[in-house]
Design an enzyme around this catalytic site. Sequence first.
Site, PDB file in Angstrom:
ATOM      1  N   TYR A   1      -3.736  -1.914 -10.202  1.00 17.08           N
ATOM      2  CA  TYR A   1      -3.628  -1.822  -8.742  1.00 17.08           C
ATOM      3  C   TYR A   1      -2.743  -2.924  -8.175  1.00 17.08           C
ATOM      4  CZ  TYR A   1      -5.001  -1.948  -3.837  1.00 17.08           C
ATOM      5  OH  TYR A   1      -4.985  -1.971  -2.461  1.00 17.08           O
TER       6      TYR A   1
ATOM      7  N   TYR B   1      -4.687   3.340   7.922  1.00 23.47           N
ATOM      8  CA  TYR B   1      -6.023   2.763   8.045  1.00 23.47           C
ATOM      9  C   TYR B   1      -6.624   3.125   9.404  1.00 23.47           C
ATOM     10  CZ  TYR B   1      -4.051   0.032   4.225  1.00 23.47           C
ATOM     11  OH  TYR B   1      -3.447  -0.346   3.069  1.00 23.47           O
TER      12      TYR B   1
ATOM     13  N   SER C   1       0.795  -1.235   0.000  1.00 25.13           N
ATOM     14  CA  SER C   1       0.000   0.000   0.000  1.00 25.13           C
ATOM     15  C   SER C   1       0.823   1.278   0.000  1.00 25.13           C
ATOM     16  CB  SER C   1      -0.941   0.022   1.203  1.00 25.13           C
ATOM     17  OG  SER C   1      -1.977  -0.899   1.019  1.00 25.13           O
TER      18      SER C   1
ATOM     19  N   LYS D   1       0.429   3.515  -2.922  1.00 19.86           N
ATOM     20  CA  LYS D   1      -0.696   4.440  -3.095  1.00 19.86           C
ATOM     21  C   LYS D   1      -0.229   5.892  -3.110  1.00 19.86           C
ATOM     22  CE  LYS D   1      -3.881   1.165  -0.959  1.00 19.86           C
ATOM     23  NZ  LYS D   1      -4.493   0.713   0.307  1.00 19.86           N
TER      24      LYS D   1
ATOM     25  N   VAL E   1       1.200  -3.752   3.909  1.00 23.98           N
ATOM     26  CA  VAL E   1       1.201  -5.042   4.611  1.00 23.98           C
ATOM     27  C   VAL E   1       2.466  -5.853   4.359  1.00 23.98           C
ATOM     28  CG1 VAL E   1      -1.287  -5.369   4.830  1.00 23.98           C
ATOM     29  CG2 VAL E   1      -0.120  -6.141   2.767  1.00 23.98           C
TER      30      VAL E   1
END
Lengths: 318, 318, 318, 318
Positions: free
Chosen positions: D193, D244, D66, D69, D262
Amino acid sequence: MSRFQATLDAVAAAMARETERGAPASYIPELAGVDPSRFGVAVAPVDAARPPAAAGDADVRFSIQSVCKVFMLTLALERAGDALWRRVGREPSGDPFNSIVQLEHERGVPRNPFINAGAIVVADVLLADRTPEAAILDVLTLVRRLCGDEGVGCDARVAASEARTGMRNRALANFMAAEGNLRHPVEQVLQVYFHCCAIAMSCRQLAAAGRYLAAAGRTGGCDPVITPQRARRINALMLTCGHYDASGEFAFSVGIPGKSGVGGGILGVVPGVASLAVWSPGLNAKGNSLIGSKAMAMLAARTGWSVFGPLDDPAPGR
Amino acid sequence: MSRFQATLDAVAAAMARETERGAPASYIPELAGVDPSRFGVAVAPVDAARPPAAAGDADVRFSIQSVCKVFMLTLALERAGDALWRRVGREPSGDPFNSIVQLEHERGVPRNPFINAGAIVVADVLLADRTPEAAILDVLTLVRRLCGDEGVGCDARVAASEARTGMRNRALANFMAAEGNLRHPVEQVLQVYFHCCAIAMSCRQLAAAGRYLAAAGRTGGCDPVITPQRARRINALMLTCGHYDASGEFAFSVGIPGKSGVGGGILGVVPGVASLAVWSPGLNAKGNSLIGSKAMAMLAARTGWSVFGPLDDPAPGR
Amino acid sequence: MSRFQATLDAVAAAMARETERGAPASYIPELAGVDPSRFGVAVAPVDAARPPAAAGDADVRFSIQSVCKVFMLTLALERAGDALWRRVGREPSGDPFNSIVQLEHERGVPRNPFINAGAIVVADVLLADRTPEAAILDVLTLVRRLCGDEGVGCDARVAASEARTGMRNRALANFMAAEGNLRHPVEQVLQVYFHCCAIAMSCRQLAAAGRYLAAAGRTGGCDPVITPQRARRINALMLTCGHYDASGEFAFSVGIPGKSGVGGGILGVVPGVASLAVWSPGLNAKGNSLIGSKAMAMLAARTGWSVFGPLDDPAPGR
Amino acid sequence: MSRFQATLDAVAAAMARETERGAPASYIPELAGVDPSRFGVAVAPVDAARPPAAAGDADVRFSIQSVCKVFMLTLALERAGDALWRRVGREPSGDPFNSIVQLEHERGVPRNPFINAGAIVVADVLLADRTPEAAILDVLTLVRRLCGDEGVGCDARVAASEARTGMRNRALANFMAAEGNLRHPVEQVLQVYFHCCAIAMSCRQLAAAGRYLAAAGRTGGCDPVITPQRARRINALMLTCGHYDASGEFAFSVGIPGKSGVGGGILGVVPGVASLAVWSPGLNAKGNSLIGSKAMAMLAARTGWSVFGPLDDPAPGR
């Protein structure tokens, strides 16, 4: 003797043999202390001239709790007419009986009048700018007339306990007030609601009181209680929404419109035939009477009342 | 001539006079292009020896869409037995037919087999480690046997359009796969689901196909289709969940178990009496056939089939 | 003269020229009636020996509303210690300030102490088995000490109006009580909450009162108000949760920890440098002061206080 | 030698002594099999002329997951400009990273670009009517330029595993497609993605690649990567949404903008000072690197980088 008597006796005998009986509701002492071995059943034929049949503890009074929502709705529909449906929906909720998420999602309009939020809106309609006492008396007057017994009343200790512990209902009521769906002070509305839930009746009285729903809104000899259309509306709501999150299960296993209360009572309606009431205080996981549901299923199986086809008899050997 | 013929003719005539007919489903061209003036109705008595009655466009085939969920469930229950209920619930959902919120809240277990997510789980059960073609053929074989017509099939263009536009169903399926509630590849499961929805039948065929639900699971002369208990289960589900977010309204206005599809068809079941099918492609705001619902209500009023007491006749002048 | 004076004068002058000023909160008359042309700003350097700088209506008192949550949390953390975090979370909520859905999803534990539900839990902690008056006096005593002004108090009319109209907060409180996350009677808890929200302060007082957060929990000459770690915790919460559903936007456009109130005030903290307060009663769509946010952004741009890198100056021409 | 070297060595030594290291992500074998004793750290000063400092396994490549991103958003903002914000929000989500409830509530518009749904929308923007390969190459080209290493690439096995197991992301993507918030075929968007998540980099490369965010959008000698305003926007998003459901906790314990993956990597940004990267594959309960978070906190404590005031040093003895 009523043609139903033998069936009721068999049901009562079978239920007496059941060992798993559930536990009474524990949130207020008045309900928690009721003996779970109790069981009553009564059937009132649509023909008012014919006496109700009954068996077991059919004359012991219990707290009707949410079963009162049926009578509250009946009165509110006569008062407010179909305008009521702008403030409360008529569809199953798919959520436990006190979910507040649905209320937020739908801007303070409850899904139906048989979940707590919906009944609280109905209580607000019943207030009609009067005192809570006047509104409560109205419901009592209706119920007394329906069962022909002036002695029916509210259990004041139950009502006081409900008021003391009813934080979730108070949350629902305040939320709806914030959304503009209550017209009277929250505490007054709740007073009406809690007192109606605290009405104490026996199975025999309850079966008699529900007869008008089986008789297209009429009850013997008197003026109609409600129009046939509204009786049908209430019956449809009972079948689709009468048992909270277990309404679908009750429709399958019993197959008649019914409304349960955490006091362990269930009112059933067989349109054109009879109304019936069962009571046993122990509840199942969904908060409905365990033995009461079983008795209803046995009764429906033996009478052929299920609207969805023949039922298996849960107690075949007599 | 069937004793229902005159009633069906009156219903067809009354529906022909209706000017507000709703709009056909617009998300795929094959549904959007159907003529909204179409209307068909058919009734199949439980006694298979007696021929179905029909009126209007009762022999025009239409896309049965979600009505197929009834047949899919029937087959899956015979295959998986009650273990099916560990993967899909049996209670009304209180949400629109494709809500994903409920799924997240309940960890991938849909509320009932008549919302899309539930039918997708049923499609997964039907796959049973075979090809999608084999599973689709199974459903077709059942439907062909039930209506006695080997010519019933899937509309390949409809199935292809469903697959092309079915992002929301794909979202539901992938979500359930992520939660472990699908056993086969998502696209295979969806292929089964989309093809079942694309089955094309006439009202006459559909009424005949549904007869076993009115006849305790049996259909004339053959082996039972399902047990009486499962027929009753499906009927109860149709009444409480058959019209998505308008199930309560249908219960009130028609009062019989029914399952609608966005193609404009509705299958109805009167246990012990008859099965029936109506079709008119224009939909109301909740996605159910506008004229079809009205026709069902009129039919129920004239026959006294409503399980909740007498209905008003929406077209009293004949 | 303070080194900030010229900047504050420029900010006040620029804000005076703004024509779009938002509308004051309308839910109680005491807030609705405030003149939207008002604007005040004050900066208190961490060095308590240096006097605050101020401009505009910096000495006009206004209702600090949710800004009080900062002082309530400070006191509750000193009272309950980190055990507080078992009853209220520390993460952004992603929901409007009074959402009840989150509460239901997380069993009565609010996401953070700056949404209303969280502050109500904090009020419950402050009660500590005493009277509401004692708890309110505690908060007032802290605030008076922090700003060195014994004259700070609650506006009784504001508190009464809040109590009269606060149905949604009452819903939240009752819901948490039902989940066991309030220890005192709901109305007492709300009395504390409503009175804290009704504290009236000027920008100069508010800036001085917040200085300890910029000074690692200490304020000039006295004992520490809180530990450095807790000051940092509060600052982090202000940045991530201080503006409800617009916290991310404030982080971007201003870039310092801040807490807003519907009275139009905003408290800001620049760790190691200064605390600041702005006030203008007109609100934006998210319920935060429109001109106040703009002033904060201009101030941060001219001082280089944004923690995320250089800001554009919204009023470059002086 | 870099002024940061001694600090990084101390951090690496302290982290090597930690025995509780969490467990690597288990959903794909390529992540599950990484040795949890690994730890790397690197700091890249804003002055590109000064070399990064590094310690531990700072040159071992890991799956950035992630963290990608951040680079995807950078590129999409340059492509789509502020119009991007009509399709994805900028506020913390308050929900776990893959919640679909929020998406349904807000009609397919994700709360921010750092939850999975938001990054999937960003991937759709990056596609821009080209092939997935072209879009992936764009991101790789940006990352390679930023870290000055043409050898950076995607791990094809990781991307394939993500695609095979990514049902929940597929659910999110299909849901957004159904709501009209994806413009390209779902599988193409997911391909972009999944490949971006599979980019493999070392801490030294990652720290260098993030330097532009600490340097107001510029990187040494080249054209600006993005405007200062957009760099600030991304930094603000990293602080409020970068971890998150644990973003608030990271803001408190570390106090600088950060984005975790992760794979165990975390990118941090200290505006005007430096960018930094840590890596250790074991995760905590919220899915962020356990040792990585601890290392970040220690580093921030020793450098005074926390924007919320002085931090306690988690490893005071050196």
